[in-house]
Design a protein around this motif. Structure first.
Motif, PDB file in Angstrom:
ATOM      1  N   PRO A   1       0.819  -1.227   0.000  1.00  0.00           N
ATOM      2  CA  PRO A   1       0.000   0.000   0.000  1.00  0.00           C
ATOM      3  C   PRO A   1       0.850   1.273   0.000  1.00  0.00           C
ATOM      4  O   PRO A   1       0.553   2.233  -0.716  1.00  0.00           O
ATOM      5  N   ARG A   2       1.931   1.280   0.764  1.00  0.00           N
ATOM      6  CA  ARG A   2       2.823   2.445   0.776  1.00  0.00           C
ATOM      7  C   ARG A   2       3.545   2.586  -0.570  1.00  0.00           C
ATOM      8  O   ARG A   2       3.766   3.694  -1.061  1.00  0.00           O
ATOM      9  N   PHE A   3       3.932   1.459  -1.127  1.00  0.00           N
ATOM     10  CA  PHE A   3       4.610   1.455  -2.427  1.00  0.00           C
ATOM     11  C   PHE A   3       3.705   2.058  -3.502  1.00  0.00           C
ATOM     12  O   PHE A   3       4.163   2.851  -4.332  1.00  0.00           O
ATOM     13  N   MET A   4       2.429   1.699  -3.468  1.00  0.00           N
ATOM     14  CA  MET A   4       1.496   2.225  -4.469  1.00  0.00           C
ATOM     15  C   MET A   4       1.311   3.740  -4.304  1.00  0.00           C
ATOM     16  O   MET A   4       1.166   4.465  -5.286  1.00  0.00           O
ATOM     17  N   LYS A   5       1.353   4.226  -3.072  1.00  0.00           N
ATOM     18  CA  LYS A   5       1.289   5.678  -2.836  1.00  0.00           C
ATOM     19  C   LYS A   5       2.530   6.343  -3.411  1.00  0.00           C
ATOM     20  O   LYS A   5       2.438   7.390  -4.069  1.00  0.00           O
ATOM     21  N   LEU A   6       3.689   5.739  -3.165  1.00  0.00           N
ATOM     22  CA  LEU A   6       4.926   6.274  -3.728  1.00  0.00           C
ATOM     23  C   LEU A   6       4.834   6.321  -5.251  1.00  0.00           C
ATOM     24  O   LEU A   6       5.197   7.325  -5.866  1.00  0.00           O
ATOM     25  N   ARG A   7       4.338   5.266  -5.842  1.00  0.00           N
ATOM     26  CA  ARG A   7       4.213   5.204  -7.292  1.00  0.00           C
ATOM     27  C   ARG A   7       3.366   6.362  -7.811  1.00  0.00           C
ATOM     28  O   ARG A   7       3.745   7.053  -8.762  1.00  0.00           O
ATOM     29  N   THR A   8       2.230   6.590  -7.185  1.00  0.00           N
ATOM     30  CA  THR A   8       1.346   7.687  -7.587  1.00  0.00           C
ATOM     31  C   THR A   8       2.062   9.027  -7.455  1.00  0.00           C
ATOM     32  O   THR A   8       2.035   9.856  -8.374  1.00  0.00           O
ATOM     33  N   ASP A   9       2.724   9.253  -6.323  1.00  0.00           N
ATOM     34  CA  ASP A   9       3.430  10.511  -6.091  1.00  0.00           C
ATOM     35  C   ASP A   9       4.551  10.731  -7.108  1.00  0.00           C
ATOM     36  O   ASP A   9       4.704  11.836  -7.642  1.00  0.00           O
ATOM     37  N   VAL A  10       5.317   9.694  -7.378  1.00  0.00           N
ATOM     38  CA  VAL A  10       6.436   9.812  -8.316  1.00  0.00           C
ATOM     39  C   VAL A  10       5.915  10.069  -9.728  1.00  0.00           C
ATOM     40  O   VAL A  10       6.466  10.901 -10.465  1.00  0.00           O
ATOM     41  N   GLN A  11       4.847   9.400 -10.117  1.00  0.00           N
ATOM     42  CA  GLN A  11       4.308   9.611 -11.465  1.00  0.00           C
ATOM     43  C   GLN A  11       3.728  11.014 -11.626  1.00  0.00           C
ATOM     44  O   GLN A  11       3.902  11.646 -12.670  1.00  0.00           O
ATOM     45  N   GLU A  12       3.060  11.510 -10.591  1.00  0.00           N
ATOM     46  CA  GLU A  12       2.542  12.884 -10.653  1.00  0.00           C
ATOM     47  C   GLU A  12       3.699  13.880 -10.720  1.00  0.00           C
ATOM     48  O   GLU A  12       3.639  14.867 -11.463  1.00  0.00           O
ATOM     49  N   HIS A  13       4.746  13.621  -9.961  1.00  0.00           N
ATOM     50  CA  HIS A  13       5.931  14.479  -9.979  1.00  0.00           C
ATOM     51  C   HIS A  13       6.570  14.476 -11.376  1.00  0.00           C
ATOM     52  O   HIS A  13       6.915  15.543 -11.903  1.00  0.00           O
ATOM     53  N   ALA A  14       6.702  13.309 -11.968  1.00  0.00           N
ATOM     54  CA  ALA A  14       7.308  13.214 -13.301  1.00  0.00           C
ATOM     55  C   ALA A  14       6.478  13.985 -14.329  1.00  0.00           C
ATOM     56  O   ALA A  14       7.037  14.703 -15.173  1.00  0.00           O
ATOM     57  N   ARG A  15       5.155  13.846 -14.262  1.00  0.00           N
ATOM     58  CA  ARG A  15       4.294  14.592 -15.194  1.00  0.00           C
ATOM     59  C   ARG A  15       4.463  16.100 -14.995  1.00  0.00           C
ATOM     60  O   ARG A  15       4.501  16.858 -15.975  1.00  0.00           O
ATOM     61  N   ALA A  16       4.561  16.542 -13.751  1.00  0.00           N
ATOM     62  CA  ALA A  16       4.753  17.970 -13.481  1.00  0.00           C
ATOM     63  C   ALA A  16       6.101  18.447 -14.013  1.00  0.00           C
ATOM     64  O   ALA A  16       6.205  19.542 -14.594  1.00  0.00           O
ATOM     65  N   GLU A  17       7.147  17.652 -13.821  1.00  0.00           N
ATOM     66  CA  GLU A  17       8.456  18.015 -14.374  1.00  0.00           C
ATOM     67  C   GLU A  17       8.376  18.161 -15.887  1.00  0.00           C
ATOM     68  O   GLU A  17       8.879  19.127 -16.456  1.00  0.00           O
ATOM     69  N   GLU A  18       7.772  17.173 -16.523  1.00  0.00           N
ATOM     70  CA  GLU A  18       7.695  17.175 -17.978  1.00  0.00           C
ATOM     71  C   GLU A  18       6.915  18.392 -18.490  1.00  0.00           C
ATOM     72  O   GLU A  18       7.310  19.016 -19.472  1.00  0.00           O
ATOM     73  N   ARG A  19       5.835  18.723 -17.796  1.00  0.00           N
ATOM     74  CA  ARG A  19       4.977  19.813 -18.246  1.00  0.00           C
ATOM     75  C   ARG A  19       5.528  21.190 -17.895  1.00  0.00           C
ATOM     76  O   ARG A  19       5.525  22.104 -18.722  1.00  0.00           O
ATOM     77  N   TYR A  20       5.969  21.374 -16.661  1.00  0.00           N
ATOM     78  CA  TYR A  20       6.318  22.711 -16.184  1.00  0.00           C
ATOM     79  C   TYR A  20       7.803  23.031 -16.219  1.00  0.00           C
ATOM     80  O   TYR A  20       8.175  24.204 -16.163  1.00  0.00           O
ATOM     81  N   GLU A  21       8.639  22.012 -16.267  1.00  0.00           N
ATOM     82  CA  GLU A  21      10.084  22.273 -16.243  1.00  0.00           C
ATOM     83  C   GLU A  21      10.728  21.893 -17.576  1.00  0.00           C
ATOM     84  O   GLU A  21      11.363  22.730 -18.222  1.00  0.00           O
ATOM     85  N   PHE A  22      10.558  20.662 -18.001  1.00  0.00           N
ATOM     86  CA  PHE A  22      11.248  20.197 -19.206  1.00  0.00           C
ATOM     87  C   PHE A  22      10.838  20.981 -20.451  1.00  0.00           C
ATOM     88  O   PHE A  22      11.679  21.308 -21.292  1.00  0.00           O
ATOM     89  N   THR A  23       9.555  21.292 -20.592  1.00  0.00           N
ATOM     90  CA  THR A  23       9.081  22.047 -21.750  1.00  0.00           C
ATOM     91  C   THR A  23       9.775  23.401 -21.825  1.00  0.00           C
ATOM     92  O   THR A  23      10.235  23.816 -22.893  1.00  0.00           O
TER      93      THR A  23
END
Length: 197
Positions: free
Chosen positions: A111-133
């Protein structure tokens, strides 16, 4: 290479001459390792989780040393974009640290791992959208290549475990087993950036 090692970006001999492409590929590698941990059990899950921890630590340290400083100085609002990403990284590191203290067979691990997964994926999407672009728009091919080279160099010096509450590569290294690597990491990044780091 042992099963516990996680190859650095470009370790498969591809030419990563664009920092954004390199980091996007790492995001894909991270997603794949999350899938593998979720699907595995026993020793295979433990080994795969160790690889994931290593890749996350390497990836975040490289971003902290190379990408975030560039973003801060290169586009309007860059400071706030970086601060938002650092807050996300801190939360993910705290969850990862708690997971790292658990055995992967512990009933609370997944259950904790799945929370980490969600957090990391949201973080990656934010990086891609707001920083990498913005990085791609704010830089030229030569600078993107120099940053890719610096990310690869920083990976070599990165800690094997992320330390929550420490959102700089230098501080992460100071908490690691060999504090002297802090200065070496900075030197390697500066050298890779041609003295402009």
């Amino acid at each position: 290479m042992s099963d516990l090692e996680t190859p650095h970006a470009g370790g498969d001999r591809t030419q990563d001459a664009d920092v954004v492409a390199l980091l996007m590929r790492q995001h894909g590698d991270i997603r794949n390792l999350f899938d593998k941990v979720e699907a595995a059990a026993g020793e295979e899950r433990r080994d795969t989780f160790r690889r994931l921890v290593r890749l996350l630590a390497v990836h975040e340290t490289a971003e902290e040393e190379v990408v975030h400083p560039f973003a801060r100085r290169s586009f309007p609002g860059g400071d706030q974009v970086v601060e938002d990403r650092l807050a996300e990284e801190k939360a993910a590191k705290e969850t990862l640290s708690a997971l790292d203290d658990l055995d992967t067979d512990d009933p609370t691990f997944m259950p904790r791992f799945m929370k980490l997964r969600t957090d990391v994926q949201e973080h990656a999407r934010a990086e891609e959208r707001y920083e990498f672009t913005h990085i791609r728009r704010s830089s030229d091919v030569t600078n993107l290549a120099a940053m890719a080279k610096a990310v690869k160099a920083a990976e070599v010096m990165a800690p094997t475990r992320p330390h929550p509450g420490v959102e700089s590569g230098a501080a992460n290294m100071a908490l690691g087993p060999v504090a002297a690597l802090t200065d070496r990491t900075k030197d390697v990044v500066r050298e890779a950036l041609g003295g402009n780091g």
